[in-house]
Motif scaffolding. Structure first.
Motif, PDB file in Angstrom:
ATOM      1  N   ARG A 188       0.849  -1.197   0.000  1.00 27.35           N
ATOM      2  CA  ARG A 188       0.000   0.000   0.000  1.00 27.35           C
ATOM      3  C   ARG A 188       0.878   1.238   0.000  1.00 27.35           C
ATOM      4  O   ARG A 188       1.835   1.352   0.752  1.00 27.35           O
ATOM      5  CB  ARG A 188      -0.907   0.000   1.226  1.00 27.35           C
ATOM      6  N   LYS A 189       0.539   2.175  -0.875  1.00 28.81           N
ATOM      7  CA  LYS A 189       1.348   3.387  -1.005  1.00 28.81           C
ATOM      8  C   LYS A 189       0.504   4.504  -1.594  1.00 28.81           C
ATOM      9  O   LYS A 189      -0.076   4.365  -2.667  1.00 28.81           O
ATOM     10  CB  LYS A 189       2.558   3.107  -1.911  1.00 28.81           C
ATOM     11  N   LYS A 190       0.438   5.625  -0.873  1.00 30.43           N
ATOM     12  CA  LYS A 190      -0.278   6.782  -1.384  1.00 30.43           C
ATOM     13  C   LYS A 190       0.703   7.711  -2.091  1.00 30.43           C
ATOM     14  O   LYS A 190       1.812   7.928  -1.604  1.00 30.43           O
ATOM     15  CB  LYS A 190      -0.968   7.537  -0.246  1.00 30.43           C
ATOM     16  N   PRO A 191       0.290   8.272  -3.236  1.00 25.39           N
ATOM     17  CA  PRO A 191       1.156   9.268  -3.887  1.00 25.39           C
ATOM     18  C   PRO A 191       1.357  10.468  -2.963  1.00 25.39           C
ATOM     19  O   PRO A 191       0.524  10.775  -2.110  1.00 25.39           O
ATOM     20  CB  PRO A 191       0.357   9.657  -5.137  1.00 25.39           C
ATOM     21  N   GLY A 192       2.494  11.151  -3.145  1.00 23.15           N
ATOM     22  CA  GLY A 192       2.739  12.362  -2.365  1.00 23.15           C
ATOM     23  C   GLY A 192       3.873  12.245  -1.371  1.00 23.15           C
ATOM     24  O   GLY A 192       4.184  13.211  -0.664  1.00 23.15           O
ATOM     25  N   ARG A 193       4.518  11.096  -1.305  1.00 26.67           N
ATOM     26  CA  ARG A 193       5.716  10.958  -0.483  1.00 26.67           C
ATOM     27  C   ARG A 193       6.540   9.794  -1.021  1.00 26.67           C
ATOM     28  O   ARG A 193       6.021   8.903  -1.699  1.00 26.67           O
ATOM     29  CB  ARG A 193       5.377  10.735   0.986  1.00 26.67           C
ATOM     30  N   THR A 194       7.823   9.821  -0.711  1.00 29.75           N
ATOM     31  CA  THR A 194       8.721   8.742  -1.096  1.00 29.75           C
ATOM     32  C   THR A 194       8.845   7.774   0.071  1.00 29.75           C
ATOM     33  O   THR A 194       9.060   8.206   1.213  1.00 29.75           O
ATOM     34  CB  THR A 194      10.117   9.283  -1.455  1.00 29.75           C
ATOM     35  N   ASN A 206      18.643  -6.957   2.178  1.00 29.08           N
ATOM     36  CA  ASN A 206      19.809  -6.719   1.326  1.00 29.08           C
ATOM     37  C   ASN A 206      19.563  -5.587   0.342  1.00 29.08           C
ATOM     38  O   ASN A 206      20.330  -5.388  -0.600  1.00 29.08           O
ATOM     39  CB  ASN A 206      20.252  -7.991   0.601  1.00 29.08           C
ATOM     40  N   GLY A 207      18.480  -4.823   0.577  1.00 31.98           N
ATOM     41  CA  GLY A 207      18.207  -3.668  -0.263  1.00 31.98           C
ATOM     42  C   GLY A 207      17.013  -2.885   0.244  1.00 31.98           C
ATOM     43  O   GLY A 207      16.236  -3.366   1.085  1.00 31.98           O
ATOM     44  N   LEU A 208      16.880  -1.667  -0.263  1.00 27.02           N
ATOM     45  CA  LEU A 208      15.729  -0.816   0.038  1.00 27.02           C
ATOM     46  C   LEU A 208      14.827  -0.739  -1.185  1.00 27.02           C
ATOM     47  O   LEU A 208      15.291  -0.410  -2.285  1.00 27.02           O
ATOM     48  CB  LEU A 208      16.166   0.595   0.419  1.00 27.02           C
ATOM     49  N   VAL A 209      13.542  -1.045  -0.995  1.00 29.04           N
ATOM     50  CA  VAL A 209      12.552  -0.832  -2.050  1.00 29.04           C
ATOM     51  C   VAL A 209      12.197   0.651  -2.044  1.00 29.04           C
ATOM     52  O   VAL A 209      11.751   1.185  -1.023  1.00 29.04           O
ATOM     53  CB  VAL A 209      11.294  -1.682  -1.821  1.00 29.04           C
ATOM     54  N   VAL A 210      12.443   1.325  -3.160  1.00 28.42           N
ATOM     55  CA  VAL A 210      12.199   2.763  -3.256  1.00 28.42           C
ATOM     56  C   VAL A 210      10.889   2.990  -3.996  1.00 28.42           C
ATOM     57  O   VAL A 210      10.787   2.717  -5.200  1.00 28.42           O
ATOM     58  CB  VAL A 210      13.349   3.483  -3.975  1.00 28.42           C
ATOM     59  N   LEU A 211       9.897   3.464  -3.272  1.00 22.18           N
ATOM     60  CA  LEU A 211       8.598   3.791  -3.860  1.00 22.18           C
ATOM     61  C   LEU A 211       8.554   5.307  -4.021  1.00 22.18           C
ATOM     62  O   LEU A 211       8.527   6.046  -3.042  1.00 22.18           O
ATOM     63  CB  LEU A 211       7.465   3.285  -2.963  1.00 22.18           C
ATOM     64  N   HIS A 212       8.554   5.767  -5.251  1.00 24.67           N
ATOM     65  CA  HIS A 212       8.794   7.173  -5.544  1.00 24.67           C
ATOM     66  C   HIS A 212       7.601   8.066  -5.198  1.00 24.67           C
ATOM     67  O   HIS A 212       6.493   7.593  -4.941  1.00 24.67           O
ATOM     68  CB  HIS A 212       9.193   7.325  -7.001  1.00 24.67           C
ATOM     69  N   VAL A 245       9.403  -2.869  -9.131  1.00 29.26           N
ATOM     70  CA  VAL A 245       9.733  -1.730  -8.270  1.00 29.26           C
ATOM     71  C   VAL A 245      11.245  -1.507  -8.317  1.00 29.26           C
ATOM     72  O   VAL A 245      12.016  -2.404  -8.670  1.00 29.26           O
ATOM     73  CB  VAL A 245       9.288  -1.972  -6.815  1.00 29.26           C
ATOM     74  N   ASP A 246      11.663  -0.298  -7.948  1.00 29.45           N
ATOM     75  CA  ASP A 246      13.087   0.003  -7.858  1.00 29.45           C
ATOM     76  C   ASP A 246      13.630  -0.465  -6.518  1.00 29.45           C
ATOM     77  O   ASP A 246      12.989  -0.264  -5.472  1.00 29.45           O
ATOM     78  CB  ASP A 246      13.329   1.509  -7.996  1.00 29.45           C
ATOM     79  N   VAL A 247      14.800  -1.069  -6.538  1.00 29.06           N
ATOM     80  CA  VAL A 247      15.442  -1.534  -5.317  1.00 29.06           C
ATOM     81  C   VAL A 247      16.877  -1.006  -5.297  1.00 29.06           C
ATOM     82  O   VAL A 247      17.615  -1.147  -6.276  1.00 29.06           O
ATOM     83  CB  VAL A 247      15.466  -3.080  -5.212  1.00 29.06           C
ATOM     84  N   LEU A 248      17.256  -0.410  -4.180  1.00 26.15           N
ATOM     85  CA  LEU A 248      18.623   0.061  -3.962  1.00 26.15           C
ATOM     86  C   LEU A 248      19.389  -1.030  -3.218  1.00 26.15           C
ATOM     87  O   LEU A 248      19.140  -1.272  -2.039  1.00 26.15           O
ATOM     88  CB  LEU A 248      18.610   1.351  -3.131  1.00 26.15           C
ATOM     89  N   PRO A 249      20.286  -1.750  -3.884  1.00 27.44           N
ATOM     90  CA  PRO A 249      20.996  -2.851  -3.215  1.00 27.44           C
ATOM     91  C   PRO A 249      21.951  -2.335  -2.149  1.00 27.44           C
ATOM     92  O   PRO A 249      22.546  -1.256  -2.293  1.00 27.44           O
ATOM     93  CB  PRO A 249      21.767  -3.526  -4.365  1.00 27.44           C
TER      94      PRO A 249
END
Length: 440
Positions: free
Chosen positions: A372-378, A413-419, A431-435
């Motif tokens: 779950r993710k609302k637009p308007g924040r990372t 082992n990484g951060l899921v980055v939800l833009h 999704v984007d993941v920062l290893p």
């Protein structure tokens, strides 16, 4: 850590308000991550001081100037393998070629004899190409009988297996650009140029401490309601990865006199000061008041999770920026400290060190669960990245994402980055993941 006077970063700095006016849509109460990053990029100065180091000592340091080749590498045309050097124009197109071998060229020695038409020279890898010869046929393709060799048709073409002078680096070419962090491969490249000393920026000095009456250092009794300070250890580890000089000022109680003394001492000793805790809204927190007293500081609420509260500015010296340190006031929760460090502080410190930060590489991975993710924040969620049965990347969230649950950061082992503008994630969505590998 003992405070000590230190040569400062040269600054001719705009005020924080002037910087804010250059950031489109700046709102300190709801600041998107990208705008916060832009503000910080405009704020931080670069170290000016340069020192010369022996080649091996320059590993991990920031180049202060372009390294320009004084020589060609290699210095001469040379053979890329063991074989026979010849004129490519003498190779027959539809039949075998027979040549007379008249001598041998060794690496480190130049073959001085004249090579006439119909002749060739036995040659070793790295040996200088004899005058007039431009091609090398590998020895395994050749049939040798007495003084002659036979080369089958079409096993080599004119110019094959010859390294050209300056092929790696040409005299006058920039081998390594200023702002580069010297790597092991760079050491070898510099050695190939005969570079005994390397001009580098001096190490950035970074002081840090934790604030809060509830914090205890390892080895102290843990009273009721108190916790051991973990933030200084994660900060120390992250700073070590950047190659900066680290000054640990310990735990500072939430008392105005103690806080002011710590801030002033840290600002005198370091180019940058990082604190954890005391930047959120709280009646018992004196940290924000003291920050405002000792410098020019802004307090942000960033549109991100975790890590919403943050302070940024200059402390020590005067509010115009001269002889002052850059302050990064991070939240107190352990995961929020790490996330805000990688979102904002890492690149800022690299810039201050004189380096040219490169965007951190992201993986694209399929989410194994709905998010779950609302637009308007990372949002930054901890995840475990693996390959599925088809060999594609997939990522699984590590359970509860509370900003105080450091264990989930250790397991990930990484951060899921939800833009910022991104919405809900369905099972299977990319999704984007920062290893973390090489980062944490």
């Amino acid at each position: 850590a003992a405070a000590r006077a230190t040569p400062r970063i040269a600054m001719t700095a705009p005020t924080l308000q002037e910087i804010a006016s250059c950031v489109s849509g700046y709102d300190p109460n709801a600041l998107p991550v990208a705008q916060a990053q832009e503000f910080i990029a405009r704020l931080v100065p670069r170290i000016e001081a340069v020192e010369m180091l022996a080649l091996r000592s320059s590993l991990g340091r920031v180049l202060a100037r372009d390294i320009v080749c004084a020589i060609n590498v290699p210095a001469n045309d040379n053979s890329a393998m063991d074989g026979y050097a010849l004129r490519g124009s003498e190779l027959r197109a539809a039949a075998a070629t027979t040549l007379q071998a008249i001598g041998t060229g060794f690496a480190g020695q130049r073959f001085e004899g004249a090579v006439q038409p119909g002749q060739c020279v036995r040659i070793m890898t790295g040996a200088v190409m004899p005058a007039g010869l431009d091609t090398v046929v590998p020895q395994e393709f050749v049939t040798a009988d007495g003084a002659g060799i036979t080369i089958p048709a079409n096993v080599v073409r004119a110019g094959d297996n010859r390294r050209l002078a300056g092929e790696d680096l040409a005299a006058g070419e920039v081998a390594l650009a200023a702002g580069r962090i010297v790597s092991p491969a760079d050491l070898g490249l510099l050695a190939s140029l005969g570079q005994a000393e390397v001009p580098v920026r001096r190490r950035l000095r970074v002081a840090f401490f934790s604030t809060g009456d509830e914090l205890r250092s390892i080895g102290e009794p843990l009273d009721a309601g108190c916790v051991y300070d973990s933030n200084r250890y994660t900060l120390w580890g992250m700073l070590q990865r950047l190659g900066v000089e680290v000054l640990d000022f310990g735990v500072v109680r939430d008392e105005p006199v103690a806080l002011e003394a710590a801030f002033r001492a840290a600002a005198r000793a370091a180019d940058a000061v990082i604190t954890s805790g005391g930047v959120s809204v709280g009646e018992a927190d004196h940290t924000k008041q003291v920050m405002a007293k000792v410098g020019d500081v802004l307090f942000w609420r960033i549109a991100m999770r975790p890590g919403r509260p943050m302070a940024i500015g200059r402390i020590g010296g005067n509010n115009e920026g001269a002889h002052s340190s850059i302050l990064f006031g991070l939240p107190g929760n352990p995961v929020a400290v790490m996330v805000t460090f990688y979102a904002f502080v890492r690149d800022a410190l690299l810039t201050m060190s004189g380096a040219t930060p490169k965007p951190l590489p992201m993986l694209r991975a399929a989410s194994t669960a709905a998010i779950r993710k609302k637009p308007g924040r990372t949002e930054y969620q901890r995840g475990i990245v693996t390959r599925n049965s088809s060999g594609h990347w997939q990522v699984e969230i590590t359970g509860s994402q509370g900003s105080g649950i450091l264990r989930s950061m250790s397991q990930a082992n990484g951060l899921v980055v939800l833009h910022h503008e991104q919405g809900d994630v369905a099972v299977g969505d990319l999704v984007d993941v920062l290893p973390f590998e090489g980062l944490i």
